[in-house]
Write an enzyme that holds these catalytic residues in place. Sequence first.
Site, PDB file in Angstrom:
ATOM      1  N   HIS A   1      31.890  35.158  84.702  1.00 38.02           N
ATOM      2  CA  HIS A   1      30.439  34.965  84.598  1.00 38.02           C
ATOM      3  C   HIS A   1      30.170  33.517  84.972  1.00 38.02           C
ATOM      4  O   HIS A   1      30.864  32.605  84.501  1.00 38.02           O
ATOM      5  CB  HIS A   1      29.933  35.219  83.180  1.00 38.02           C
TER       6      HIS A   1
ATOM      7  N   CYS B   1      25.539  37.962  88.331  1.00 34.39           N
ATOM      8  CA  CYS B   1      25.278  36.559  87.992  1.00 34.39           C
ATOM      9  C   CYS B   1      25.865  35.608  89.023  1.00 34.39           C
ATOM     10  O   CYS B   1      25.305  34.534  89.293  1.00 34.39           O
ATOM     11  CB  CYS B   1      25.841  36.249  86.608  1.00 34.39           C
TER      12      CYS B   1
END
Length: 603
Positions: free
Chosen positions: A50, A118
């Site tokens: 992430h 993301c």
Amino acid sequence: MYKSMYMTCQKVWLDRYVVVLISEVSANIEGLIVQFSLSLVGTHIDAVYHTSVVLGGIEYFFGQGIQTSQAGTTHHGNPMEVIDIGHTDLPMELILEYLESLKQIYTAESYDLFMKNCNNFSNDFSMFLVGKGIPDHITSLPQTVLNTPFGQILRPQLDSAMRSITQAPTPTPPAQMGTSSTASDIVTLTSGGSINKASQAKVINATTLQDVSLHLDAARSRCAVILFTSATCPPCKLVHPVYEDLAVEVGDKATLLKVDIDKAYELASEYGITATPTFITFLESQQENRWSGANPSQLRGNVSLLIQAALHPHTKLNVQSLLGVDLRPILFTKLPPLEKLKAKMGNVAEEPIIKSVLAFIAARDSSTNSVVTTVPDLSAFNIFLDESKNLPLENLFPLIDLLRLALVDPRISGFFAELGNFSTIARLLDRINSQSPCPYSLNLVALHMCCNLFSSPIFKRLILQDAVFSSLLVRLLSASFLDDSHSTIRSSAASLAFNIAAANHKLRKEERHQGLPNDETVELLASLFETLGTELIDADTIKQLVAVIGLLVYLAPQDGEIFDLCMAMDAEGLVKEKERITGADQVVKDVGRVLLAKGLSNH
């Protein structure tokens, strides 16, 4: 590690550095994926990443739309790695406008673990801020998995399993880290997921001559007030709350400074302060008034008069219809049959980068693949365009049309805007402007391509502030308005002129400075007046041209050539005459009967 990250974020807040935080998506799920990746998908996966981007102490990431949080406080926990990717000098207003444009691409509904996640957002945002993306091994990981048979089979299960983590709500509202003596930008999310900026003006504490000079220079197009006070002065304490309230009330109409003479002896001496409280007001950097005493009514009255003097007389005109015009840029997004476009390109269509751009456009505009948004290699596309500027005109036309389609995406128009002096597009425009006459199809697609430049907020600002590039645009417009054989050329030119005028109007109205260089503004207005004086344009084009004229004239410098041109060409009479064609259009009436009739009367 967390302490190091926090110190980095403090550096970001102070110095406008940009960092990327790399975290584990989930320790439990990631452990399983790493452990069984080789047996399940035939490829060893070191981690499931992430990423987020930190700027000014705020962490930006994609999950439930574009989200923000105080740096280091998201549900992903402490980052496993912090990468300092550079420094940005872009103004915060521009960055927020860019994020606002991205929210249409990065919606909560469009999130896809493999194709739109993301990391795609972090890559796009960092490219915009500093011109380079996040590490390739992160952005390429999803495709690495999908390239395996088991990756395709497991895709739905993995996407579903990760949703509760990747799209978890923001745990805390965004907040600032560090302090600043100036009014600061606070980023918040609305319930719809959009990003807004809430700025609350406040009194600026100044302690040095340099501080005061910098703030007065920044307020040179409006006004400023300095309060000289002292910690040992009881009357000063009476006006401090009033002064603070005034700062909030006047907002960006005036800059309010405060100087404690006990800490700033040099400033007290420079301005000859012998009593406190003393107020000095400045209009366009020049001292305008001076008085002493703790009289709240006098303070409010004098500041009110100062702001009125700073405001342009046009602000007192009733032109609500003109000011209510929708300022969103006009974009040309129609997708032609891509096979026909490829056929027109000939061998050029077989170039790898052209294939990549065509695939991107096809995927972006396909309802079945709407989540595919990873942009092609823009550096390679830029190099190819630059090398193709001297192609035969029949081959240049489809390439410009391809560029038009690509520029609809603000990430791509933003990339080309950040190239020095818009070099590639400037050279293409120079080639097009050199054609006399320019072939109809090339002229039309060039106008549409230039309109699409305005899809990015960064282009809207930089276009106006670059004299060379804005001159190229005005040259294209002037030649297009002279084309009396093709109404579509004049109509498209009116659309480009509107985009320029709308962006310039926003700069004047919101930031109180001229965007489009004066010479280009005068030349553009002259072309508009000449075109408006012909009988070859329809009512809709007349309305658009009059709106453009109104936006270019409203708040223009009173002592400049713009007002002189309007008077010399009888702009008032010209616009009023068109009322018989446009009927009861209120914008035309506002421009002709009010702005040009009354707004030039004191010139």
